[in-house]
Design a protein around this motif. Structure first.
Motif, short mmCIF file in Angstrom:
data_model
loop_
_atom_site.label_atom_id
_atom_site.label_comp_id
_atom_site.label_asym_id
_atom_site.label_seq_id
_atom_site.Cartn_x
_atom_site.Cartn_y
_atom_site.Cartn_z
N GLY A 1 0.78 -1.23 0.00
CA GLY A 1 0.00 0.00 0.00
C GLY A 1 0.81 1.28 0.00
O GLY A 1 0.26 2.35 0.25
N ARG A 2 2.10 1.18 -0.29
CA ARG A 2 2.95 2.36 -0.36
C ARG A 2 3.66 2.40 -1.71
O ARG A 2 3.69 1.41 -2.43
CB ARG A 2 3.99 2.35 0.77
N GLU A 3 4.23 3.55 -2.03
CA GLU A 3 4.95 3.67 -3.29
C GLU A 3 6.11 2.68 -3.32
O GLU A 3 6.78 2.44 -2.32
CB GLU A 3 5.46 5.10 -3.48
N TRP A 4 6.35 2.14 -4.52
CA TRP A 4 7.39 1.12 -4.67
C TRP A 4 7.97 1.20 -6.07
O TRP A 4 7.30 1.61 -7.02
CB TRP A 4 6.80 -0.27 -4.44
N SER A 5 9.24 0.82 -6.18
CA SER A 5 9.91 0.87 -7.47
C SER A 5 11.03 -0.16 -7.52
O SER A 5 11.57 -0.56 -6.49
CB SER A 5 10.48 2.28 -7.70
N PHE A 6 11.35 -0.60 -8.74
CA PHE A 6 12.57 -1.39 -8.93
C PHE A 6 13.19 -1.03 -10.27
O PHE A 6 12.50 -0.64 -11.21
CB PHE A 6 12.30 -2.90 -8.82
N ASP A 7 14.52 -1.13 -10.33
CA ASP A 7 15.29 -0.86 -11.55
C ASP A 7 15.95 -2.13 -12.04
O ASP A 7 16.38 -2.97 -11.23
CB ASP A 7 16.41 0.16 -11.28
N ILE A 8 16.05 -2.26 -13.35
CA ILE A 8 16.87 -3.31 -13.94
C ILE A 8 17.75 -2.68 -15.01
O ILE A 8 17.33 -1.74 -15.70
CB ILE A 8 16.03 -4.46 -14.55
N GLY A 9 18.97 -3.16 -15.14
CA GLY A 9 19.87 -2.69 -16.17
C GLY A 9 19.92 -3.69 -17.31
O GLY A 9 20.11 -4.89 -17.08
N ILE A 10 19.73 -3.22 -18.54
CA ILE A 10 19.79 -4.11 -19.69
C ILE A 10 20.85 -3.62 -20.66
O ILE A 10 21.12 -2.42 -20.76
CB ILE A 10 18.42 -4.25 -20.40
N VAL A 11 21.46 -4.57 -21.38
CA VAL A 11 22.57 -4.28 -22.29
C VAL A 11 22.28 -4.95 -23.62
O VAL A 11 21.81 -6.10 -23.66
CB VAL A 11 23.91 -4.80 -21.72
N ASP A 12 22.55 -4.23 -24.74
CA ASP A 12 22.37 -4.86 -26.05
C ASP A 12 23.70 -5.47 -26.52
O ASP A 12 24.73 -5.37 -25.85
CB ASP A 12 21.80 -3.87 -27.06
N LYS A 13 23.67 -6.12 -27.67
CA LYS A 13 24.84 -6.83 -28.18
C LYS A 13 26.01 -5.89 -28.49
O LYS A 13 27.16 -6.32 -28.53
CB LYS A 13 24.47 -7.61 -29.45
N SER A 14 25.72 -4.61 -28.69
CA SER A 14 26.78 -3.63 -28.97
C SER A 14 27.31 -2.98 -27.71
O SER A 14 28.16 -2.08 -27.78
CB SER A 14 26.25 -2.55 -29.93
N GLY A 15 26.81 -3.40 -26.55
CA GLY A 15 27.29 -2.85 -25.29
C GLY A 15 26.58 -1.59 -24.84
O GLY A 15 26.98 -1.00 -23.82
N ARG A 16 25.55 -1.15 -25.56
CA ARG A 16 24.79 0.03 -25.13
C ARG A 16 23.90 -0.35 -23.95
O ARG A 16 23.25 -1.38 -23.96
CB ARG A 16 23.96 0.59 -26.29
#
Length: 299
Positions: A120-135
């Motif tokens: 019942g409270r604000e919540w967040s999560f982050d994920i880091g993603i990388v493509d084949k070129s390293g971006r």
């Protein structure tokens, strides 16, 4: 961290009932809010043991007007309680924050799954993603965005056993209801952030459990970075510092964004406030049979 290892089709990154559940994570709390900012293991159904003083647990929201104590909605298992009024200051992160040259997780699975309880409270999560070129890019899923973008499915497969002690809740599909927003910070080397608002099931829908399994198809997120890269941006920083609580508007800035073929997951960061049971990755389609220990067991 796992780039050069053999990766099975299912990898458990976090389990609240394992012997060392945070061995792959670093953790941080807001030291200025000792009573309100903490990370603590407890039984979900009983909320015991309580955290050490002066920390005080927040109350759980009622899911049913006729069932204030939420009997039957919790898990009879140990879970991780992450609580704070300042989201960005209280979190767990994998790989652990050790030095400026943090290692990547290097996990190449297509699907990410999180078992989480709405408190019942604000919540967040982050994920880091990388493509084949390293971006590189960051995907931020949060409940406090203005628009409902990444919605939980309207239908889920839920099965109770005869004595109502076991709950299986699989989220089968997800859908975009409105356009996501891309944030590009003026800070040098800052990664672009794709914002995906989350919407938990509403009490009016009479959910069978307070817990949800969030499932993300990681390769499908890559195209959204390039799609919105040239559009009006939403920056999530003040004075160049990332602040997930106070987004401000910013004009578009040229910056490299992930595109093309997905490579791997670089990190995951779970902010307050939530209860967390498990995080795992897989190459199996949603709805596929998973090991029994990945299920949710209720009271």
């Amino acid at each position: 961290m796992f780039t050069n290892t053999v990766q099975p089709n299912i990898v458990s990154l976090f389990s609240s009932t394992s012997s060392e559940p945070l061995s792959l994570f670093s953790q941080q709390t807001d030291e200025s809010l000792a009573a309100d900012s903490f990370i603590h293991f407890l039984n979900d159904a009983s909320s015991l043991p309580p955290p050490s003083p002066p920390a005080v647990l927040c109350s759980m929201p009622a899911l049913d007007d006729r069932d204030e104590p939420n009997i039957g909605y919790g898990l009879h298992q140990t879970v991780l309680h992450i609580q704070s009024p300042t989201l960005r200051m209280t979190f767990i992160r994998s790989p652990p924050i050790t030095d400026p040259g943090d290692r990547d997780l290097g996990l190449k699975h297509k699907w990410l799954h999180l078992q989480v309880r709405n408190v019942g409270r604000e919540w967040s999560f982050d994920i880091g993603i990388v493509d084949k070129s390293g971006r590189r890019g960051v995907v931020r899923c949060s409940t406090f965005q203005v628009h409902d973008v990444y919605d939980f499915p309207r239908f889920s497969e839920s099965i109770f056993d005869a004595d109502h002690s076991v709950i299986y809740a699989h989220l089968l599909t997800s859908s975009y209801q409105k356009e996501p927003k891309l944030a590009i910070s003026p800070v040098p080397n800052a990664q672009p952030v794709l914002h995906l608002p989350l919407l938990f099931p509403q009490p009016s829908s009479r959910p069978l459990t307070a817990w949800s399994t969030i499932t993300l198809n990681l390769p499908s997120l890559i195209p959204h970075f390039s799609t919105f890269a040239g559009m009006h941006q939403l920056d999530d920083g003040e004075d160049g510092r990332h602040d997930i609580n106070h987004p401000v508007t910013l004009s578009a800035i040229n910056a490299p964004v992930p595109s093309g073929t997905y490579s791997h997951l670089s990190f995951i960061k779970i902010y307050a406030t939530c209860r967390l049971r498990r995080i795992w990755l897989s190459d199996l389609l949603p709805g596929s049979q998973v090991p029994w220990e990945f299920e949710l067991y209720g009271t």
